[in-house]
Design a protein around this motif. Structure first.
Motif, short mmCIF file in Angstrom:
data_model
loop_
_atom_site.label_atom_id
_atom_site.label_comp_id
_atom_site.label_asym_id
_atom_site.label_seq_id
_atom_site.Cartn_x
_atom_site.Cartn_y
_atom_site.Cartn_z
N SER A 31 0.83 -1.20 0.00
CA SER A 31 0.00 0.00 0.00
C SER A 31 0.87 1.25 0.00
O SER A 31 0.57 2.23 -0.69
CB SER A 31 -0.93 -0.01 1.22
OG SER A 31 -1.80 -1.11 1.18
N SER A 66 0.98 3.90 -2.83
CA SER A 66 0.75 5.30 -2.51
C SER A 66 1.87 6.16 -3.06
O SER A 66 1.64 7.24 -3.64
CB SER A 66 0.64 5.48 -0.99
OG SER A 66 0.51 6.85 -0.66
N GLN A 67 3.11 5.65 -2.89
CA GLN A 67 4.26 6.40 -3.41
C GLN A 67 4.20 6.50 -4.93
O GLN A 67 4.44 7.57 -5.51
CB GLN A 67 5.56 5.73 -2.97
CG GLN A 67 6.82 6.50 -3.34
CD GLN A 67 8.06 5.83 -2.79
OE1 GLN A 67 7.99 4.78 -2.17
NE2 GLN A 67 9.20 6.45 -3.03
N THR A 126 1.52 6.29 -6.73
CA THR A 126 0.40 7.16 -7.06
C THR A 126 0.80 8.63 -6.95
O THR A 126 0.46 9.46 -7.79
CB THR A 126 -0.79 6.86 -6.14
OG1 THR A 126 -1.16 5.49 -6.27
CG2 THR A 126 -1.98 7.74 -6.48
N GLU A 127 1.53 8.93 -5.87
CA GLU A 127 2.01 10.30 -5.70
C GLU A 127 2.95 10.69 -6.83
O GLU A 127 2.88 11.80 -7.36
CB GLU A 127 2.73 10.44 -4.36
CG GLU A 127 1.79 10.33 -3.15
CD GLU A 127 2.55 10.40 -1.84
OE1 GLU A 127 3.80 10.52 -1.89
OE2 GLU A 127 1.91 10.37 -0.79
#
Length: 292
Positions: free
Chosen positions: A203, A207-208, A210-211
Motif C-alpha cells: 500500500s 501510494s508512493q 500514485t504520488e
C-alpha cells in the motif's frame, strides 16, 4: 433362667461384635482418645506413627500440640472443644503438625463417648491420613492458578492417590492440547501479521507510485498548458501573418491597377506623340513643297 442365659449370650455376642469393630478400626485407622477438655488419654500405633511421636510423648498433653500455634489461640479452636464436650460431633478434613514440624492432612471424625446417663466421658477421634490426596489437590489448584496467569509450561506432578492422579493427568493433557492449539494460533497470527506487513508495504509503495504519477500528471498538465499557450501564440502569429499577407495582396492588387493605368497612359501618350510626329512631318513636307 433360660431367658437370663439367652440375654447373657446376646450381650456377649454384641460385645464380641463391638470388639471386632474396634479391632478393625484400630488396625486400619489412626485413633486417639481425649478427656472432654482435649487432654490426651491414649493413642494407637497408627496415630503415633503418622504423627511421629511415642505414647509417652503425647499422653497427658493437650490436643493443641498437633495444631498450628496461631490456630490454637483462636476462639474457633476453643469453641471446637467446648462443643465436643457438650456432645457435638465433627467430621472434616484437618491440617495437623507432626513432631518434625511438617504438616499432614487427615480425614477425621471427632465423636464424644457418652455414658449410660448421656454424659460425655471422653472424645474419640478416628482419622485417615489424606496428605498425599491433599497435596495432589493442591497441585491441581496450583496448576489452575498458573493456567489462569497464562503459564502453559506448568505441569501437575503425579500423585499416589489414583483418582487425584487421574485428574492431574487429565489436566496435563488438556494443557498440552491447549499449548499446541495456542502455538498453532500464534503461527497463524504471525502469518497474518506478515501478510498485513506486506500489504501495508504494498500500500505504501502504491501510494508512493500514485504520488509520483500524480506529480508526473501535474508536470504533463503544465507542459500541455505551456504547449497550448505556444500553439495559441502561434495561431495569433499566423492570423497576424495572414492579415499582413492580405494587406500585401491588396497593395499588390492596387499596384497592378496603377501600373495598368500607367501603361494605358503611356500608350495614349505614345499614340499622341506619334500623331504629333506625323503632323509635324506633314507640315514640314508641305512647307518644303511650297517654298521650292
Amino acid at each position: 433362667m433360660f431367658f437370663r442365659a439367652k440375654k447373657t449370650a446376646s450381650v456377649a455376642d454384641e460385645a464380641h461384635v463391638a470388639a471386632a469393630f474396634m479391632s478393625v478400626i484400630d488396625r486400619t485407622q489412626a485413633t486417639i482418645q481425649f478427656e472432654p477438655d482435649g487432654t490426651i488419654q491414649t493413642a494407637n500405633e497408627n496415630f503415633l506413627k503418622t504423627l511421629g511421636y511415642s505414647l509417652s510423648e503425647v499422653a497427658g498433653r493437650h490436643h493443641s500440640m498437633f495444631v498450628d500455634r496461631t490456630h490454637a489461640q483462636t476462639e474457633d479452636y476453643r469453641r471446637f472443644w467446648q462443643e465436643l464436650a457438650s456432645g457435638k460431633s465433627f467430621t472434616d478434613q484437618f491440617p495437623r503438625v507432626r513432631k518434625d514440624g511438617s504438616v499432614i492432612w487427615i480425614q477425621a471424625t471427632y465423636a464424644p463417648y457418652l455414658d449410660a446417663e448421656g454424659k460425655v466421658r471422653k472424645v474419640i477421634k478416628i482419622a485417615t491420613d489424606i496428605t498425599e490426596r491433599q497435596r495432589g489437590i493442591e497441585g491441581i489448584a496450583e496448576g489452575l492458578r498458573e493456567l489462569s496467569n497464562g503459564d502453559l509450561m506448568h505441569r501437575v506432578p503425579s500423585c499416589n492417590a489414583p483418582d487425584i492422579d487421574a485428574l492431574g493427568n487429565a489436566f496435563n493433557a488438556a494443557v498440552d492440547q491447549l499449548s499446541t492449539s495456542i502455538s498453532a494460533v500464534k503461527e497463524v497470527s504471525s502469518a497474518v501479521e506478515r501478510t498485513a506487513d506486506e500489504v501495508g508495504q504494498s500500500s505504501a509503495d502504491l501510494s508512493q507510485r500514485t504520488e509520483s504519477q500524480a506529480a508526473t500528471l501535474e508536470q504533463t498538465a503544465a507542459a500541455i498548458e505551456e504547449l497550448t499557450s505556444t500553439v495559441r501564440a502561434a495561431a495569433d502569429g499566423a492570423r497576424e501573418v495572414e492579415a499582413s499577407a492580405n494587406d500585401a495582396k491588396s497593395t499588390a492588387e492596387n499596384g497592378g491597377k496603377v501600373v495598368g493605368e500607367a501603361i494605358d497612359a503611356m500608350s495614349r501618350i505614345e499614340k499622341s506623340s506619334t500623331k504629333i510626329s506625323q503632323i509635324i512631318s506633314k507640315r514640314r513636307w508641305t512647307a518644303t513643297r511650297f517654298s521650292g
